[in-house]
Design an enzyme around this catalytic site. Structure first.
Site, PDB file in Angstrom:
ATOM      1  N   CYS A   2      36.332 -52.492   4.301  1.00 42.27           N
ATOM      2  CA  CYS A   2      35.263 -53.353   3.802  1.00 42.27           C
ATOM      3  C   CYS A   2      34.388 -52.488   2.915  1.00 42.27           C
ATOM      4  CB  CYS A   2      34.450 -53.929   4.959  1.00 42.27           C
ATOM      5  SG  CYS A   2      33.061 -54.958   4.391  1.00 42.27           S
ATOM      6  N   GLU A 107      37.178 -58.747  -1.081  1.00 45.27           N
ATOM      7  CA  GLU A 107      38.402 -57.942  -1.096  1.00 45.27           C
ATOM      8  C   GLU A 107      39.138 -58.246  -2.387  1.00 45.27           C
ATOM      9  OE1 GLU A 107      39.363 -55.496   0.465  1.00 45.27           O
ATOM     10  OE2 GLU A 107      38.332 -55.530   2.399  1.00 45.27           O
TER      11      GLU A 107
END
Length: 230
Positions: A2, A107
């Site tokens: 992340c 992402e």
């Protein structure tokens, strides 16, 4: 991993969601492209009483025993599979845990040399919290800095086609246990670090504007629809 996320809610809404005193003196403005190395909002519990507080800490954990601050650039994430054993994360995992509020994270999908960003959020667009750990580091001048890391786990079905990892998103009924600095049963804590249910999430493509940390505005999180010409 992340490496970018969004927290576009105002402080008052965060305080209500996480049961934090709104008079807490931490200042926060809506953010749409939070990046490593920046100060981020975390929720922690007082060590002596069950009271939650907001704090600003630097994203990228620097272990208390580290000789310099460079370690933080490599420790923005901690893997759930090793967080209880790695020297940098072991002690924070046992006694210095926090919630890291968010309402979306990004992402990138790789297709050849091209990378397309996607935003992932709750299906109802509600606020959620990453499982975080924090530590306090002092530089040679004895000036202290508090830093944090986001714990990651294996991807659920909604992320697996884009990335093999995802941040640990804690369920609300696990917040109290996670924040309790006196609770240190490792197996019970590790049991919380599971992939979040995919059917409770959604995702959509966003523009490459989010690629640059210089961009931090609502346009970073807007859905991107390619202009297809036939």
């Amino acid at each position: 991993m992340c490496g970018r996320y969004r927290l576009a809610r105002k402080k008052e809404i965060l305080a209500e969601t996480f049961d934090v005193d709104v008079e807490n003196d931490v200042e926060w403005s809506p953010r749409y492209n939070v990046a490593p190395g920046q100060d981020v909002v975390v929720v922690r519990q007082d060590a002596t009483r069950p009271v939650r507080m907001f704090s600003l800490v630097r994203w990228g954990l620097i272990p208390s025993w580290s000789k310099d601050a460079k370690a933080g650039y490599k420790m923005i994430n901690a893997r759930a599979e090793t967080v209880a054993d790695m020297p940098a994360f072991r002690d924070p995992f046992r006694s210095r845990r926090c919630l890291i509020p968010a309402d979306g994270f990004y992402e990138w999908s790789k297709q050849g040399k091209q990378k397309s960003p996607f935003c992932f959020s709750m299906a109802d667009d509600s606020i959620f919290a990453f499982a975080g750990i924090w530590d306090r580091w002092r530089n040679p001048n004895q000036e202290s800095m508090e830093t944090c890391s986001i714990i990651t786990t294996s991807a659920n079905a909604i992320l697996s086609g884009i990335h093999d990892r995802m941040p640990v998103i804690l369920k609300r009924d696990h917040y109290d246990l996670w924040l309790d600095p006196g609770f240190n049963k490792v197996d019970d804590l590790l049991d919380l670090l599971k992939p979040f249910p995919a059917d409770a999430m959604r995702h959509y493509r966003v523009s490459t504007r989010v690629n640059s940390v210089k961009n931090d505005d609502p346009a970073c999180a807007e859905e991107y629809v390619p202009n297809l010409l036939f």
